[in-house]
Design a protein around this motif. Structure first.
Motif, PDB file in Angstrom:
ATOM      1  N   LEU A   1       0.993  -0.978  -0.014  1.00 50.21           N
ATOM      2  CA  LEU A   1       0.007   0.013   0.064  1.00 50.21           C
ATOM      3  C   LEU A   1       0.852   1.314  -0.013  1.00 50.21           C
ATOM      4  N   ALA A   2       1.895   1.060   0.665  1.00 52.76           N
ATOM      5  CA  ALA A   2       3.037   2.320   0.982  1.00 52.76           C
ATOM      6  C   ALA A   2       3.394   2.711  -0.548  1.00 52.76           C
ATOM      7  N   LEU A   3       3.579   1.543  -1.359  1.00 51.96           N
ATOM      8  CA  LEU A   3       4.150   1.673  -2.897  1.00 51.96           C
ATOM      9  C   LEU A   3       3.019   2.089  -3.843  1.00 51.96           C
ATOM     10  N   GLY A   4       1.781   2.091  -3.232  1.00 49.86           N
ATOM     11  CA  GLY A   4       0.879   2.691  -4.316  1.00 49.86           C
ATOM     12  C   GLY A   4      -0.261   1.365  -4.679  1.00 49.86           C
ATOM     13  N   GLY A   5      -0.027   0.220  -3.913  1.00 50.93           N
ATOM     14  CA  GLY A   5      -1.004  -0.867  -4.343  1.00 50.93           C
ATOM     15  C   GLY A   5      -2.278  -0.555  -3.795  1.00 50.93           C
ATOM     16  N   ALA A   6      -2.914  -0.887  -4.523  1.00 47.11           N
ATOM     17  CA  ALA A   6      -4.567  -0.604  -4.025  1.00 47.11           C
ATOM     18  C   ALA A   6      -5.003  -1.580  -3.008  1.00 47.11           C
ATOM     19  N   ASP A   7      -5.925  -0.942  -2.238  1.00 45.76           N
ATOM     20  CA  ASP A   7      -6.464  -2.151  -1.195  1.00 45.76           C
ATOM     21  C   ASP A   7      -7.754  -2.636  -1.471  1.00 45.76           C
ATOM     22  N   LEU A   8      -8.299  -2.493  -2.887  1.00 47.85           N
ATOM     23  CA  LEU A   8      -9.561  -2.906  -3.330  1.00 47.85           C
ATOM     24  C   LEU A   8      -9.113  -4.345  -4.181  1.00 47.85           C
ATOM     25  N   PRO A   9      -9.914  -5.352  -4.223  1.00 46.56           N
ATOM     26  CA  PRO A   9      -9.626  -6.428  -5.305  1.00 46.56           C
ATOM     27  C   PRO A   9      -9.637  -5.888  -6.613  1.00 46.56           C
ATOM     28  N   ALA A  10      -8.947  -6.329  -7.693  1.00 46.86           N
ATOM     29  CA  ALA A  10      -8.908  -5.877  -8.972  1.00 46.86           C
ATOM     30  C   ALA A  10     -10.180  -6.428  -9.661  1.00 46.86           C
ATOM     31  N   THR A  11     -10.521  -5.943 -10.834  1.00 48.21           N
ATOM     32  CA  THR A  11     -11.799  -6.393 -11.501  1.00 48.21           C
ATOM     33  C   THR A  11     -11.253  -6.497 -12.910  1.00 48.21           C
ATOM     34  N   THR A  12     -11.958  -7.505 -13.492  1.00 48.63           N
ATOM     35  CA  THR A  12     -11.594  -7.694 -15.100  1.00 48.63           C
ATOM     36  C   THR A  12     -12.450  -6.670 -15.592  1.00 48.63           C
ATOM     37  N   PRO A  13     -11.864  -6.311 -16.762  1.00 50.21           N
ATOM     38  CA  PRO A  13     -12.608  -5.096 -17.613  1.00 50.21           C
ATOM     39  C   PRO A  13     -13.594  -5.546 -18.246  1.00 50.21           C
ATOM     40  N   ALA A  14     -13.782  -7.017 -18.685  1.00 53.45           N
ATOM     41  CA  ALA A  14     -15.181  -7.473 -19.361  1.00 53.45           C
ATOM     42  C   ALA A  14     -16.439  -7.475 -18.618  1.00 53.45           C
ATOM     43  N   THR A  15     -16.024  -8.190 -17.507  1.00 54.55           N
ATOM     44  CA  THR A  15     -17.260  -8.475 -16.608  1.00 54.55           C
ATOM     45  C   THR A  15     -17.407  -7.685 -15.398  1.00 54.55           C
ATOM     46  N   ASN A  16     -16.552  -6.890 -15.137  1.00 53.18           N
ATOM     47  CA  ASN A  16     -16.486  -6.085 -14.117  1.00 53.18           C
ATOM     48  C   ASN A  16     -16.979  -6.824 -12.633  1.00 53.18           C
ATOM     49  N   THR A  17     -16.382  -8.096 -12.552  1.00 54.48           N
ATOM     50  CA  THR A  17     -16.388  -8.759 -11.365  1.00 54.48           C
ATOM     51  C   THR A  17     -15.078  -8.922 -10.850  1.00 54.48           C
TER      52      THR A  17
ATOM     53  N   ALA B   1      14.329  -8.662  -4.689  1.00 56.50           N
ATOM     54  CA  ALA B   1      14.188  -8.798  -6.026  1.00 56.50           C
ATOM     55  C   ALA B   1      12.912  -7.845  -6.573  1.00 56.50           C
ATOM     56  N   PHE B   2      12.013  -7.659  -5.519  1.00 57.96           N
ATOM     57  CA  PHE B   2      10.899  -6.527  -5.864  1.00 57.96           C
ATOM     58  C   PHE B   2      11.516  -5.345  -5.950  1.00 57.96           C
ATOM     59  N   ALA B   3      12.300  -4.701  -5.073  1.00 56.81           N
ATOM     60  CA  ALA B   3      12.874  -3.444  -4.916  1.00 56.81           C
ATOM     61  C   ALA B   3      13.548  -3.057  -6.238  1.00 56.81           C
ATOM     62  N   GLN B   4      14.399  -4.283  -6.834  1.00 53.21           N
ATOM     63  CA  GLN B   4      15.011  -4.154  -8.111  1.00 53.21           C
ATOM     64  C   GLN B   4      14.257  -3.870  -9.373  1.00 53.21           C
ATOM     65  N   ASP B   5      13.038  -4.785  -9.317  1.00 54.65           N
ATOM     66  CA  ASP B   5      12.134  -4.584 -10.264  1.00 54.65           C
ATOM     67  C   ASP B   5      11.677  -3.301 -10.360  1.00 54.65           C
ATOM     68  N   TYR B   6      10.983  -2.847  -9.043  1.00 54.52           N
ATOM     69  CA  TYR B   6      10.397  -1.521  -8.986  1.00 54.52           C
ATOM     70  C   TYR B   6      11.395  -0.415  -9.271  1.00 54.52           C
ATOM     71  N   GLY B   7      12.645  -0.622  -8.961  1.00 57.10           N
ATOM     72  CA  GLY B   7      13.639   0.533  -9.278  1.00 57.10           C
ATOM     73  C   GLY B   7      13.883   0.786 -10.829  1.00 57.10           C
ATOM     74  N   ARG B   8      13.946  -0.626 -11.205  1.00 59.32           N
ATOM     75  CA  ARG B   8      13.954  -0.501 -12.746  1.00 59.32           C
ATOM     76  C   ARG B   8      12.899   0.142 -13.588  1.00 59.32           C
ATOM     77  N   TRP B   9      11.717  -0.233 -13.054  1.00 60.40           N
ATOM     78  CA  TRP B   9      10.560   0.339 -13.595  1.00 60.40           C
ATOM     79  C   TRP B   9      10.458   1.925 -13.501  1.00 60.40           C
ATOM     80  N   ALA B  10      10.761   2.174 -12.282  1.00 60.49           N
ATOM     81  CA  ALA B  10      10.635   3.687 -11.914  1.00 60.49           C
ATOM     82  C   ALA B  10      11.861   4.584 -12.720  1.00 60.49           C
ATOM     83  N   LEU B  11      12.814   3.993 -12.820  1.00 57.79           N
ATOM     84  CA  LEU B  11      14.071   4.579 -13.540  1.00 57.79           C
ATOM     85  C   LEU B  11      13.677   4.571 -15.044  1.00 57.79           C
ATOM     86  N   GLY B  12      13.065   3.590 -15.505  1.00 52.87           N
ATOM     87  CA  GLY B  12      12.811   3.519 -16.931  1.00 52.87           C
ATOM     88  C   GLY B  12      11.773   4.820 -17.185  1.00 52.87           C
TER      89      GLY B  12
END
Length: 201
Positions: free
Chosen positions: A133-149, A178-189
């Motif tokens: 959550l501190a990194l911006g993760g949502a606290d609500l369950p994700a929904t599929t675009p087609a069915t909205n479920t 490993a997560f921090a490395q992936d996140y850092g690579r994404w942010a630096l990109g």
């Protein structure tokens, strides 16, 4: 009455008529000449105007082409810079990935000590929840675009204050690194893209 006498009698009328005809002929010839001259002047002005507009269109087309070429060169430069940055990030990511086992499995208890296994580190489910959550993760369950479920592939976060948030999450220090490395690579990109597109040169 003879022809001569008729001519004498009507001579002034005939002269006036002849004079009127000659004036009319002269006027018509002059009018035709003036019309032809005016038409020639108008045609010449039209040709000059068309040439002027054609030159303006050519200049504008050249300016647009130059601007387009400059934009294309700028885009090519940005793409090359981004490819170079992505390669650098990929190389750095690979290097960090190779170091994860070393820095997460053993440690030195003191400067003169021998390497020893790292003590077990526990991250609770609540800690992992709050980390995401501190990194911006949502606290609500994700929904599929087609069915909205709701999608139930990912486990639900434990509620704050519940006993479930104190359970062990199974996440290890290596996972977090490993997560921090992936996140850092994404942010630096993203940062590299933003800088590249904001450059004026």
């Amino acid at each position: 009455m003879g022809v001569l006498e008729a001519l004498r009698r009507y001579a002034p009328v005939l002269l006036a008529f002849a004079w009127a005809i000659s004036v009319l002929i002269a006027f018509t010839a002059g009018d035709k000449g003036a019309t032809a001259r005016e038409r020639a002047v108008g045609n010449e002005a039209l040709v000059r105007l068309e040439r002027k507009y054609a030159d303006q269109r050519a200049d504008l087309a050249q300016a647009n082409l130059s601007a387009l070429q400059e934009q294309a060169e700028r885009v090519d430069k940005v793409v090359r810079q981004l490819q170079q940055t992505q390669q650098q990030l990929s190389d750095a990511h690979q290097e960090l990935q190779e170091r994860i086992p070393n820095v997460t499995t053993v440690y030195l208890p003191g400067p003169a000590a021998k390497p020893a296994p790292i003590p077990r580190c526990v991250f609770t489910a609540g800690w992992v929840r709050d980390f995401n959550l501190a990194l911006g993760g949502a606290d609500l369950p994700a929904t599929t675009p087609a069915t909205n479920t709701p999608v139930h592939d990912a486990p639900a976060w434990p509620a704050p204050g519940s006993t479930q948030e104190l359970l062990e999450s199974g996440v290890t220090p290596a996972d977090i690194l490993a997560f921090a490395q992936d996140y850092g690579r994404w942010a630096l990109g993203l940062r590299a893209q933003l800088i590249a597109f904001q450059r004026k040169d």
